[in-house]
Design a protein around this motif. Structure first.
Motif, PDB file in Angstrom:
ATOM      1  N   LYS A  31       0.697  -1.281  -0.102  1.00 38.17           N
ATOM      2  CA  LYS A  31      -0.107  -0.103  -0.175  1.00 38.17           C
ATOM      3  C   LYS A  31       0.879   1.308   0.040  1.00 38.17           C
ATOM      4  CE  LYS A  31      -3.569  -2.003   2.898  1.00 38.17           C
ATOM      5  NZ  LYS A  31      -4.052  -1.652   4.110  1.00 38.17           N
ATOM      6  N   GLN A  32       0.249   2.522  -0.478  1.00 33.64           N
ATOM      7  CA  GLN A  32       0.881   3.569  -0.271  1.00 33.64           C
ATOM      8  C   GLN A  32       1.535   3.945   1.331  1.00 33.64           C
ATOM      9  OE1 GLN A  32      -1.569   6.735  -1.847  1.00 33.64           O
ATOM     10  NE2 GLN A  32      -1.649   5.782  -3.646  1.00 33.64           N
ATOM     11  N   LEU A  86       6.884   2.380  -7.493  1.00 37.00           N
ATOM     12  CA  LEU A  86       7.080   2.467  -6.103  1.00 37.00           C
ATOM     13  C   LEU A  86       5.766   3.152  -5.577  1.00 37.00           C
ATOM     14  CD1 LEU A  86      10.599   3.974  -5.854  1.00 37.00           C
ATOM     15  CD2 LEU A  86       9.820   1.625  -5.235  1.00 37.00           C
ATOM     16  N   PRO A  87       5.348   2.596  -4.372  1.00 36.25           N
ATOM     17  CA  PRO A  87       4.266   3.306  -3.568  1.00 36.25           C
ATOM     18  C   PRO A  87       4.213   4.763  -3.489  1.00 36.25           C
ATOM     19  CG  PRO A  87       4.935   1.490  -2.403  1.00 36.25           C
ATOM     20  CD  PRO A  87       5.919   1.594  -3.357  1.00 36.25           C
ATOM     21  N   CYS A  94      -1.648  10.062  -7.356  1.00 36.14           N
ATOM     22  CA  CYS A  94      -3.192  10.220  -6.819  1.00 36.14           C
ATOM     23  C   CYS A  94      -3.385  11.551  -6.249  1.00 36.14           C
ATOM     24  CB  CYS A  94      -3.773   9.050  -6.276  1.00 36.14           C
ATOM     25  SG  CYS A  94      -3.916   7.505  -7.294  1.00 36.14           S
ATOM     26  N   GLY A  95      -2.617  11.791  -5.663  1.00 41.65           N
ATOM     27  CA  GLY A  95      -2.550  13.247  -4.882  1.00 41.65           C
ATOM     28  C   GLY A  95      -2.712  14.377  -5.819  1.00 41.65           C
ATOM     29  N   ASN A 104      -4.550   2.288  -4.984  1.00 43.06           N
ATOM     30  CA  ASN A 104      -3.184   1.877  -5.678  1.00 43.06           C
ATOM     31  C   ASN A 104      -2.541   0.844  -4.785  1.00 43.06           C
ATOM     32  OD1 ASN A 104      -2.897   3.517  -8.296  1.00 43.06           O
ATOM     33  ND2 ASN A 104      -3.337   5.074  -6.902  1.00 43.06           N
ATOM     34  N   LEU A 105      -1.884  -0.141  -5.431  1.00 43.00           N
ATOM     35  CA  LEU A 105      -1.076  -1.001  -4.671  1.00 43.00           C
ATOM     36  C   LEU A 105       0.219  -1.419  -5.588  1.00 43.00           C
ATOM     37  CD1 LEU A 105      -4.152  -3.405  -3.704  1.00 43.00           C
ATOM     38  CD2 LEU A 105      -2.820  -1.812  -2.375  1.00 43.00           C
TER      39      LEU A 105
END
Length: 165
Positions: A31-32, A86-87, A94-95, A104-105
């Motif tokens: 995860k992020q 990379l996370p 996304c930000g 997102n994974l």
């Protein structure tokens, strides 16, 4: 092994997508926040796995935006956007885009998800990354739809994936 194209040039994957009607293979992705997510974490939800080579390409970014827009109207459904990025890169994207309806994974660091799902590109400039695919999994963990996009630069069939829910 499956064959797809990148810019019209054939490239190969390490295997085949899971078969419709089969149990989805278990996975562990990052995860992020660098914690782990597994298929079991999403038990009871319908899943759209939006899989692509990298968030930093136009088509990949478009697929994330499109599924984000469509996901807001789906009941008991989660859209998982999966790549080897990379996370931190996924979180940055996304930000910057204001995307809140997808998860997102990352298949960082081992790429085991791509190997287990038959998605790892084995030759060409994207070797080691995932090819573009969509897999829909029902709330019982059964694969109900798969699409291996024949040309990596093309978008998936969003409507067919969502109709499989």
């Amino acid at each position: 092994m499956a064959t797809v194209t990148l810019g019209g040039n054939p490239v190969h994957t390490n295997g085949e997508l899971p078969k419709t009607g089969s149990k989805a293979p278990e996975f562990q992705l990052v995860k992020q926040d660098l914690s782990r997510a597994t298929l079991a974490d999403f038990s009871g939800s319908k899943l759209v796995l939006n899989i692509f080579p990298s968030i930093d390409t136009n088509t990949c970014a478009t697929s994330v935006r499109t599924f984000n827009a469509k996901a807001s109207a789906l009941e008991n459904t989660k859209v998982l956007c999966i790549s080897r990025d990379l996370p931190f890169a996924q979180k940055r994207f996304c930000g910057a885009e204001g995307l809140e309806n997808v998860i997102n994974l990352s298949d960082f660091p081992t790429g085991q998800f791509g190997k287990d799902y038959g998605l790892e590109i084995t030759d060409g400039v994207f070797s080691g990354l995932h090819t573009r695919a969509v897999i829909v999994i029902d709330e019982n963990g059964v694969v109900t739809y798969t699409e291996l996009v024949p040309e990596i630069a093309n978008e998936p069939n969003y409507e067919a994936a969502l109709a499989a829910l």
